[in-house]
Design an enzyme around this catalytic site. Structure first.
Site, PDB file in Angstrom:
ATOM      1  N   CYS A 121       9.744  14.024   7.547  1.00 51.13           N
ATOM      2  CA  CYS A 121       7.753  14.328   7.857  1.00 51.13           C
ATOM      3  C   CYS A 121       7.483  14.762   6.201  1.00 51.13           C
ATOM      4  O   CYS A 121       6.312  13.799   5.670  1.00 51.13           O
ATOM      5  CB  CYS A 121       7.927  15.131   8.844  1.00 51.13           C
ATOM      6  SG  CYS A 121       8.424  14.962  10.027  1.00 51.13           S
TER       7      CYS A 121
ATOM      8  N   HIS B 112       1.165  16.533   9.510  1.00 51.19           N
ATOM      9  CA  HIS B 112       2.283  17.456   8.700  1.00 51.19           C
ATOM     10  C   HIS B 112       1.580  18.327   7.376  1.00 51.19           C
ATOM     11  O   HIS B 112       2.125  18.342   6.628  1.00 51.19           O
ATOM     12  CB  HIS B 112       3.528  16.772   8.848  1.00 51.19           C
ATOM     13  CG  HIS B 112       4.387  18.315   9.081  1.00 51.19           C
ATOM     14  ND1 HIS B 112       6.006  18.021   9.390  1.00 51.19           N
ATOM     15  CD2 HIS B 112       4.609  19.519   8.599  1.00 51.19           C
ATOM     16  CE1 HIS B 112       6.667  19.423   9.233  1.00 51.19           C
ATOM     17  NE2 HIS B 112       5.841  19.843   8.547  1.00 51.19           N
TER      18      HIS B 112
END
Length: 481
Positions: A51, A101
């Site tokens: 991510c 994120h």
């Protein structure tokens, strides 16, 4: 006039799990519509199958070796501009709704506003699993909890994505700003926990016939680095029923997400107008969902490293256009900045695809695409190079590499890395990869990263800094039928 841009970014979407990708079972009418109406990238890869490094690379246009972000415990340099900073300077209102994120105090990296915070912790060492998932804590990670606590039910992922879409639609309906809009709608699905609404789950459990399963003979034939990856996560305990249950839930999560995208599209049409708006759909990386005996990401098989990506605007991008050359999420930054005539960033590892999307030219046939992985779960660092029909993966500390001919072997079942007939191909690709990645340096970087992670985790536990922008659901909403 500069167009509005709505960038829908999912998390962990295997690009093959869509009707438009040829999957005979997946029900994704909204995604199918986007891919029919727009120009799609057929062979697009993330710059890292994880991510934070993938998203940092996408925003900056730079490989992890230039951003310094190799894993989820590292942060993009807040002093360096992203393409979002450039869009803001170029006259855009920049809004983030939901997931990106980011790690650390800077939760914007160029976005002016954020409508919904993130579902994952903002700080290294932060742990909101109990508050988010209740008794299903750890089911969002790469572990056996994620495998066993899966199936029909409800999880915070579904609630989060619902909240993100609702907030995005409300914002569009009430927006007063006269500037063109760039809004990223960050969804967490179909990221695990692999839990989906029962009606959808039951459909896929009944209709998914081909269930990949890793037997002992297949495991023995794995590259030793992949066997270590497999053993690090104790995947030998997985049963064929586990694989079927997870795949049914994953497909159902993709369909659930597809419905949300349809709602958002309708809101865009009613507010901004489709004729004034570029809609982009993509994901940060994929998910193996049982292929090659693996799940999640952090490897370079197609299900993990390749991503879906489509650009839709009828007067810009020919409907049904397929960009067949090798592309990367690194290409998004230069493409958007050329499209909007915004100031360029100082350097890129990607290229602008605008003329390719508009069918004015093709991606250069000699394009090389690089992806790097250096996670902290016990695996050695690794790197991928795609060039023409070949994909080579080098694993630090191992004498042999993996080599696949993707054109002839799209399922990557025949590893040519030790085949003497391909020694020249291996030598050339290893030489090309060495311009971007050094295995020994990657190992040293990983060791340093682990020291930083340990200290930052201890710091977080002592200081308990205030939450920056984190979403909170109701842990009681997590259940299995």
């Amino acid at each position: 006039m500069k167009p509005n841009i709505i960038f829908i970014l999912s998390d962990q979407h295997n690009p093959a799990v869509m009707g438009n990708a040829g999957d005979p079972v997946a029900r994704t009418p909204q995604l199918d519509r986007l891919f029919t109406e727009g120009a799609s990238l057929d062979s697009c890869y993330c710059a890292s199958p994880l991510c934070v490094p993938s998203r940092s690379a996408m925003l900056s246009g730079l490989l992890p070796s230039r951003t310094g972000v190799y894993n989820n415990m590292q942060a993009l340099n807040t002093c360096n501009a992203t393409f979002v900073n450039s869009l803001t300077v170029g006259g855009y209102e920049t809004v983030l709704s939901g997931r990106m994120h980011f790690v650390g105090w800077d939760q914007r990296h160029g976005f002016e506003k954020r409508l919904v915070g993130d579902i994952t912790p903002c700080f290294v060492g932060g742990d909101n699993e109990r508050e988010i998932y209740g008794d299903f804590m750890r089911s969002s990670g790469q572990n056996m909890t994620s495998i066993k606590k899966s199936g029909a039910g409800h999880s915070a992922v579904l609630d989060f994505d619902r909240d993100v879409i609702n907030a995005s639609m409300v914002y569009l309906q009430n927006r007063k700003d006269d500037r063109p809009l760039f809004m990223t709608v960050g969804l967490y699905g179909p990221h695990c926990p692999y839990i989906a609404p029962k009606e959808l789950y039951d459909y896929y459990y009944e209709h998914l016939d081909e269930i990949p399963f890793m037997d002992l003979e297949s495991k023995a034939a794995m590259h030793p680095a992949i066997r270590k990856w497999y053993d690090n996560r104790s995947l030998e305990a997985i049963t064929k029923e586990d694989v079927k249950r997870i795949r049914a839930a994953y497909y159902a999560m993709v369909e659930y997400m597809d419905g949300l995208i349809g709602e958002l599209r309708e809101a865009i049409e009613q507010t901004l107008g489709l004729e004034n708006t570029v809609i982009i759909y993509g994901s940060d990386h994929g998910d193996n969902i049982g292929e090659h005996g693996l799940f999640w990401k952090t490897n370079f098989y197609e299900g993990s490293a390749r991503v879906p990506m489509v650009f839709v605007k009828s007067d810009l991008f020919p409907a049904g256009r397929h960009v067949t050359g090798l592309t990367s999420l690194l290409d998004l930054a230069p493409t958007l900045l050329e499209l909007t005539e915004s100031a360029s960033l100082p350097q890129y590892d990607g290229i602008s695809l605008l003329s390719c999307l508009m069918a004015e030219q093709e991606v250069p046939s000699d394009r090389k695409v690089i992806s790097l992985c250096s996670d902290i779960k016990g695996d050695e660092p690794s790197a991928m190079i795609r060039y023409q029909q070949y994909k080579l993966v080098q694993h630090a500390g191992y004498q042999t590499c993996q080599l696949f001919n993707i054109d002839e072997d799209p399922q990557e079942l025949n590893d040519l890395g030790t085949n003497s007939a391909y020694k020249d191909v291996v030598a050339q690709l290893m030489s090309d990869l060495s311009q971007y990645w050094n295995s020994q340096e990657a190992q040293q970087q990983l060791k340093r990263s682990k020291v930083h992670f340990t200290l930052m985790k201890q710091w977080f536990e002592l200081v308990q800094p205030p939450l920056v922008e984190e979403w909170r659901g109701n842990p009681a909403n997590n259940y299995l039928e």
